[in-house]
Design a protein around this motif. Sequence first.
Motif, PDB file in Angstrom:
ATOM      1  N   LYS A   1      -2.235   7.514  -9.956  1.00 53.36           N
ATOM      2  CA  LYS A   1      -1.014   7.738  -9.655  1.00 53.36           C
ATOM      3  C   LYS A   1      -0.141   6.650 -10.381  1.00 53.36           C
ATOM      4  O   LYS A   1       0.861   6.784 -10.904  1.00 53.36           O
ATOM      5  N   VAL A   2      -0.565   5.178 -10.063  1.00 53.49           N
ATOM      6  CA  VAL A   2       0.231   4.228 -10.425  1.00 53.49           C
ATOM      7  C   VAL A   2       0.279   4.265 -12.149  1.00 53.49           C
ATOM      8  O   VAL A   2       1.292   3.881 -12.677  1.00 53.49           O
ATOM      9  N   ALA A   3      -0.762   4.395 -12.586  1.00 51.96           N
ATOM     10  CA  ALA A   3      -0.833   4.589 -14.145  1.00 51.96           C
ATOM     11  C   ALA A   3       0.387   5.485 -14.795  1.00 51.96           C
ATOM     12  O   ALA A   3       0.899   5.588 -15.851  1.00 51.96           O
ATOM     13  N   LEU A   4       0.931   6.760 -13.754  1.00 47.17           N
ATOM     14  CA  LEU A   4       1.979   7.614 -14.397  1.00 47.17           C
ATOM     15  C   LEU A   4       3.212   7.196 -13.812  1.00 47.17           C
ATOM     16  O   LEU A   4       4.288   7.748 -14.174  1.00 47.17           O
ATOM     17  N   TYR A   5       3.236   5.972 -13.287  1.00 43.84           N
ATOM     18  CA  TYR A   5       4.819   5.548 -12.975  1.00 43.84           C
ATOM     19  C   TYR A   5       5.612   5.583 -14.046  1.00 43.84           C
ATOM     20  O   TYR A   5       5.283   4.928 -14.982  1.00 43.84           O
ATOM     21  N   ASP A   6       6.827   5.907 -13.762  1.00 53.49           N
ATOM     22  CA  ASP A   6       7.977   6.034 -15.050  1.00 53.49           C
ATOM     23  C   ASP A   6       8.941   4.699 -14.850  1.00 53.49           C
ATOM     24  O   ASP A   6       8.952   4.079 -13.729  1.00 53.49           O
ATOM     25  N   GLU A   7      10.161   4.794 -15.353  1.00 52.07           N
ATOM     26  CA  GLU A   7      10.949   3.843 -15.197  1.00 52.07           C
ATOM     27  C   GLU A   7      11.723   4.267 -14.057  1.00 52.07           C
ATOM     28  O   GLU A   7      12.264   3.316 -13.203  1.00 52.07           O
ATOM     29  N   ALA A   8      12.069   5.276 -13.510  1.00 49.82           N
ATOM     30  CA  ALA A   8      12.409   5.770 -12.230  1.00 49.82           C
ATOM     31  C   ALA A   8      11.584   5.173 -11.094  1.00 49.82           C
ATOM     32  O   ALA A   8      12.409   4.600 -10.065  1.00 49.82           O
ATOM     33  N   LYS A   9      10.573   5.338 -11.029  1.00 51.45           N
ATOM     34  CA  LYS A   9       9.652   4.706 -10.208  1.00 51.45           C
ATOM     35  C   LYS A   9       9.732   3.218 -10.091  1.00 51.45           C
ATOM     36  O   LYS A   9       9.817   2.646  -8.842  1.00 51.45           O
TER      37      LYS A   9
ATOM     38  N   ARG B   1       0.658  -1.216  -0.054  1.00 52.75           N
ATOM     39  CA  ARG B   1      -0.085  -0.046   0.099  1.00 52.75           C
ATOM     40  C   ARG B   1       0.825   1.454  -0.003  1.00 52.75           C
ATOM     41  O   ARG B   1       0.541   2.072  -0.735  1.00 52.75           O
ATOM     42  N   GLU B   2       1.756   1.055   0.866  1.00 57.24           N
ATOM     43  CA  GLU B   2       2.874   2.270   0.833  1.00 57.24           C
ATOM     44  C   GLU B   2       3.580   2.565  -0.495  1.00 57.24           C
ATOM     45  O   GLU B   2       3.556   3.636  -0.969  1.00 57.24           O
ATOM     46  N   ALA B   3       3.973   1.558  -0.925  1.00 60.28           N
ATOM     47  CA  ALA B   3       4.815   1.553  -2.203  1.00 60.28           C
ATOM     48  C   ALA B   3       3.963   2.051  -3.463  1.00 60.28           C
ATOM     49  O   ALA B   3       4.548   2.946  -4.394  1.00 60.28           O
ATOM     50  N   PHE B   4       2.638   1.623  -3.434  1.00 62.11           N
ATOM     51  CA  PHE B   4       1.842   1.908  -4.618  1.00 62.11           C
ATOM     52  C   PHE B   4       0.892   2.895  -4.191  1.00 62.11           C
ATOM     53  O   PHE B   4      -0.166   3.160  -4.819  1.00 62.11           O
ATOM     54  N   ASP B   5       1.412   3.997  -3.363  1.00 64.85           N
ATOM     55  CA  ASP B   5       0.547   5.067  -3.132  1.00 64.85           C
ATOM     56  C   ASP B   5      -0.913   4.564  -2.915  1.00 64.85           C
ATOM     57  O   ASP B   5      -1.962   5.119  -3.405  1.00 64.85           O
ATOM     58  N   GLU B   6      -1.093   3.767  -1.971  1.00 64.65           N
ATOM     59  CA  GLU B   6      -2.294   3.400  -1.377  1.00 64.65           C
ATOM     60  C   GLU B   6      -3.305   2.671  -2.401  1.00 64.65           C
ATOM     61  O   GLU B   6      -4.344   2.987  -2.671  1.00 64.65           O
ATOM     62  N   PHE B   7      -2.732   2.224  -3.434  1.00 67.54           N
ATOM     63  CA  PHE B   7      -3.318   1.562  -4.884  1.00 67.54           C
ATOM     64  C   PHE B   7      -4.216   2.772  -5.576  1.00 67.54           C
ATOM     65  O   PHE B   7      -5.028   2.241  -6.010  1.00 67.54           O
ATOM     66  N   ASP B   8      -3.548   3.894  -5.626  1.00 69.03           N
ATOM     67  CA  ASP B   8      -4.155   5.027  -6.510  1.00 69.03           C
ATOM     68  C   ASP B   8      -3.988   4.577  -7.654  1.00 69.03           C
ATOM     69  O   ASP B   8      -2.968   4.818  -8.156  1.00 69.03           O
TER      70      ASP B   8
END
Length: 189
Positions: free
Chosen positions: A71-79, A61-68
């Motif tokens: 937000k997860v859809a915008l994760y890039d290579e750095a994330k 939950r913490e790592a994946f922004d509370e499963f928002d």
Amino acid sequence: MKKDDRERCSWATTELYKEYHDKEWGRPVHDDRKLFEMLILEGMQAGLSWLTILNKRRAFREAFDEFDYQKVALYDEAKMDALMQNANIVRNRLKINSAIINARQFIKVQEEYGSFDAFIWSYVEGRPIHNHFKSETDIPATTPLSDKISKDLKKRGFKFVGSTIVYAYMQAIGIVNDHVERCYLYVPQ
């Protein structure tokens, strides 16, 4: 403290399993964020025990922004690289990448159906399936319905959504209630 001797499904052997069994498994979920969380966790579980995932759930939950999923859809290579360094979650590049892909596809389904809830529950016309199994060994790993949903999700671009994962997902979100007949949560019909 009073001992809890309610009879449960045989897999509910630890306190964490009992809590999950009693409060979540087989109970209908209609909140899109929770539906997304369970989809991702079921995919992360592939090849591992569900207890491993439950033990890491807070960290997920913490790592994946509370499963928002927005937000997860915008994760890039750095994330993705940062997630790969997080020892508190399952560090599998394919699974982490699938979470990002699935967030994007999840949003597309929402745009098409108004919500992911409307989409996933349409397979059962909004009514849970209550199975009547005497033993856990009678519960299937897949069904024709999980095959159908899996095929549809794959066609839409989702990853880690094979029929076995989808059936476990159906159980987790209450589309299917597979509490066995001796379990106190069994629903006779």
